[in-house]
Design a protein around this motif. Structure first.
Motif, short mmCIF file in Angstrom:
data_model
loop_
_atom_site.label_atom_id
_atom_site.label_comp_id
_atom_site.label_asym_id
_atom_site.label_seq_id
_atom_site.Cartn_x
_atom_site.Cartn_y
_atom_site.Cartn_z
N VAL A 73 62.93 -27.24 72.12
CA VAL A 73 62.80 -28.14 70.98
C VAL A 73 61.84 -27.58 69.94
O VAL A 73 62.16 -27.51 68.76
CB VAL A 73 62.32 -29.54 71.43
N TYR A 74 60.64 -27.17 70.38
CA TYR A 74 59.59 -26.80 69.44
C TYR A 74 58.53 -26.01 70.18
O TYR A 74 58.35 -26.19 71.38
CB TYR A 74 58.98 -28.09 68.85
N SER A 75 57.83 -25.13 69.44
CA SER A 75 56.73 -24.40 70.07
C SER A 75 55.76 -23.89 69.02
O SER A 75 56.12 -23.74 67.84
CB SER A 75 57.26 -23.23 70.91
N PHE A 76 54.51 -23.64 69.46
CA PHE A 76 53.52 -23.06 68.58
C PHE A 76 52.49 -22.32 69.42
O PHE A 76 52.37 -22.54 70.62
CB PHE A 76 52.85 -24.12 67.70
N LEU A 77 51.75 -21.45 68.73
CA LEU A 77 50.76 -20.60 69.39
C LEU A 77 49.35 -21.14 69.20
O LEU A 77 49.06 -21.86 68.24
CB LEU A 77 50.82 -19.18 68.83
N SER A 78 48.47 -20.75 70.11
CA SER A 78 47.05 -21.03 69.96
C SER A 78 46.47 -20.14 68.87
O SER A 78 47.15 -19.24 68.34
CB SER A 78 46.32 -20.77 71.28
N VAL A 79 45.21 -20.37 68.53
CA VAL A 79 44.57 -19.60 67.46
C VAL A 79 44.55 -18.11 67.78
O VAL A 79 44.79 -17.28 66.91
CB VAL A 79 43.13 -20.12 67.23
N ASP A 80 44.26 -17.76 69.03
CA ASP A 80 44.17 -16.34 69.39
C ASP A 80 45.51 -15.75 69.80
O ASP A 80 45.59 -14.58 70.18
CB ASP A 80 43.15 -16.14 70.51
N GLU A 142 40.86 -26.12 69.76
CA GLU A 142 40.61 -24.74 70.17
C GLU A 142 39.56 -24.09 69.27
O GLU A 142 38.69 -23.35 69.73
CB GLU A 142 41.90 -23.94 70.13
N GLN A 143 39.63 -24.36 67.98
CA GLN A 143 38.65 -23.81 67.06
C GLN A 143 37.25 -24.33 67.36
O GLN A 143 36.27 -23.57 67.32
CB GLN A 143 39.05 -24.13 65.62
N GLU A 144 37.15 -25.63 67.66
CA GLU A 144 35.85 -26.21 67.99
C GLU A 144 35.30 -25.63 69.28
O GLU A 144 34.10 -25.34 69.38
CB GLU A 144 35.99 -27.73 68.10
N LEU A 145 36.17 -25.44 70.27
CA LEU A 145 35.72 -24.85 71.53
C LEU A 145 35.29 -23.40 71.34
O LEU A 145 34.33 -22.93 71.97
CB LEU A 145 36.83 -24.94 72.59
N GLU A 146 36.00 -22.67 70.48
CA GLU A 146 35.64 -21.28 70.22
C GLU A 146 34.28 -21.20 69.55
O GLU A 146 33.46 -20.33 69.87
CB GLU A 146 36.71 -20.63 69.34
N GLN A 147 34.01 -22.12 68.63
CA GLN A 147 32.69 -22.16 68.00
C GLN A 147 31.60 -22.47 69.01
O GLN A 147 30.52 -21.86 69.00
CB GLN A 147 32.69 -23.20 66.88
N ALA A 148 31.90 -23.43 69.93
CA ALA A 148 30.92 -23.78 70.96
C ALA A 148 30.70 -22.60 71.91
O ALA A 148 29.58 -22.34 72.35
CB ALA A 148 31.39 -25.00 71.73
N ARG A 149 31.77 -21.89 72.22
CA ARG A 149 31.66 -20.72 73.10
C ARG A 149 30.79 -19.65 72.47
O ARG A 149 29.91 -19.07 73.12
CB ARG A 149 33.05 -20.16 73.40
N ASN A 150 31.00 -19.38 71.19
CA ASN A 150 30.18 -18.37 70.52
C ASN A 150 28.72 -18.79 70.49
O ASN A 150 27.82 -17.95 70.64
CB ASN A 150 30.71 -18.15 69.10
N LEU A 151 28.48 -20.09 70.29
CA LEU A 151 27.11 -20.59 70.29
C LEU A 151 26.47 -20.40 71.65
O LEU A 151 25.32 -19.96 71.76
CB LEU A 151 27.10 -22.07 69.90
N GLN A 152 27.22 -20.72 72.70
CA GLN A 152 26.67 -20.61 74.05
C GLN A 152 26.39 -19.16 74.42
O GLN A 152 25.34 -18.83 74.97
CB GLN A 152 27.61 -21.24 75.07
N LEU A 153 27.36 -18.27 74.12
CA LEU A 153 27.14 -16.86 74.42
C LEU A 153 25.97 -16.31 73.62
O LEU A 153 25.26 -15.41 74.08
CB LEU A 153 28.42 -16.06 74.11
#
Length: 384
Positions: A73-80, A142-153
């Protein structure tokens, strides 16, 4: 890697601005062109970025879907571009899994979309805008989690301390965008080294919050504080922060010269390789994770280190790695590997210990964060 269905593709025979999936007016099918089948959302994770497939691959995919009686029916990709979200119609999850297996496509989760039928038994007309909205929500998360991940690292040390009498190494690999594992060190002006390795409950933003709080508390500790005093202080502070049920399991090691003091708050045992006997000691100290109670009843283990002795700390993500048959890696296997590789540098030991867990998993996805810390004493004890 090219995967036809894992990019945003729309049906060329429809106007996508107001495209909808209309199955019928009632559950009995008074208006329908084919049998009503449930909708499923499939999440697929890929080791590399996904590219659009060739015409031949598209034709093979459509043919295989038809063979198993499912409809894309439909599909899309994540940011990465390493995760896809695909919506399918199908008789059941089994047909979707079988078709994916035949096409050699991963299937991490399948979730039935159960909102196609109203309470009165009438079928819902699902607009393409509904799927676009879901896509926007997931990409934003996903974008918010990526920002949080960069902050944590960014809160982790840039590298291990450069010491004259010791070789130190750290390694961490989160299982999700924002992991719950944590390591840090503090080097006093008198060269007393304090190392912490922790594991917060859960993953994602909640785990990131307690990791940030723990780092702040650790860095503000007095260098004169003993390991038991330090853990007790941190536990009280975390308990008073009212951060829900989030807690932090933590190991702390303080080394002054060749004298080591170790305490634990609900984390796997410390392993200590003795170079003279070439044996590994397992040092298990019971203690509640930080933040669970104001007092965790912590104890200290004191010992002396000699040239070539190696200290190894790990979070439970390593011993709890699962193989394809769901057997745990366990604690005896890391001890055996550690004994065989302790002659290496600290950085190399970290790498080899994690690789041994990966070998045991044999391709099975990592389900928990994996972090390790190594301290190898190379000083001269005759001066003490």
């Amino acid at each position: 890697m090219s995967v036809t269905q894992n990019h945003v593709v729309r049906n060329r025979n429809h106007d996508t601005s107001n495209m909808s999936i209309r199955i019928g007016q009632t559950i009995d099918g008074l208006y329908r062109e084919r049998a009503i089948m449930p909708l499923y959302l499939i999440e697929r994770n890929f080791p590399q970025r996904v590219e659009e497939g060739s015409d031949e691959e598209k034709a093979a995919l459509l043919s295989m879907n038809e063979k198993f009686g499912i409809q894309w029916v439909y599909s899309f990709l994540s940011v990465d571009a390493k995760k896809s979200y695909c919506i399918y119609e199908g008789p059941s999850k089994a047909e979707i899994r079988d078709a994916s297996k035949a096409l050699e496509l991963p299937v991490d989760t399948i979730t039935e979309i159960d909102s196609r039928v109203n309470n009165d038994g009438k079928c819902v007309v699902l607009s393409m805008r509904d799927f676009e909205r879901e896509r926007e929500i997931r990409l934003r998360m996903e974008q918010e989690l990526e920002q949080a991940r960069n902050l944590q690292l960014g809160m982790l040390p840039d590298g291990p301390p450069d010491l004259k009498d010791a070789d130190v190494g750290f390694y961490t690999r989160p299982a999700t965008e924002v992991g719950g594992d944590f390591y840090d060190y503090f080097l006093s002006e008198h060269s007393t080294l304090t190392v912490a390795l922790g594991d917060a409950t859960g993953h994602g933003m909640q785990a990131g919050t307690i990791v940030a709080a723990t780092k702040g508390l650790f860095q503000n500790l007095s260098s004169a504080a003993g390991v038991v005093e330090a853990l007790s202080h941190m536990s009280r502070k975390l308990k008073n922060m009212s951060i829900g049920r989030n807690v932090m399991a933590l190991a702390m090691v303080k080394i002054e010269g060749n004298r080591l003091s170790y305490s634990s708050a609900g984390i796997p045992p410390m392993l200590l390789y003795r170079s003279q006997t070439k044996e590994v000691q397992e040092i298990l100290l019971e203690g509640l994770p930080l933040g669970l109670k104001s007092s965790g009843n912590y104890r200290a283990h004191e010992t002396e280190l000699y040239p070539g002795d190696v200290v190894f700390l790990m979070t439970d993500g390593l011993p709890e790695r699962l193989d394809p048959d769901s057997n745990e890696y366990g604690y005896s296997r890391p001890m055996s590997v550690f004994r065989d590789i302790a002659h290496n540098s600290a950085e190399r030991i970290c790498k080899l210990m994690v690789e041994a867990g990966d070998k045991w998993a044999d391709g099975r996805e990592q389900e928990d964060d994996v972090s390790v810390a190594v301290y190898k004493f190379v000083g001269d004890t005759s001066k003490n």
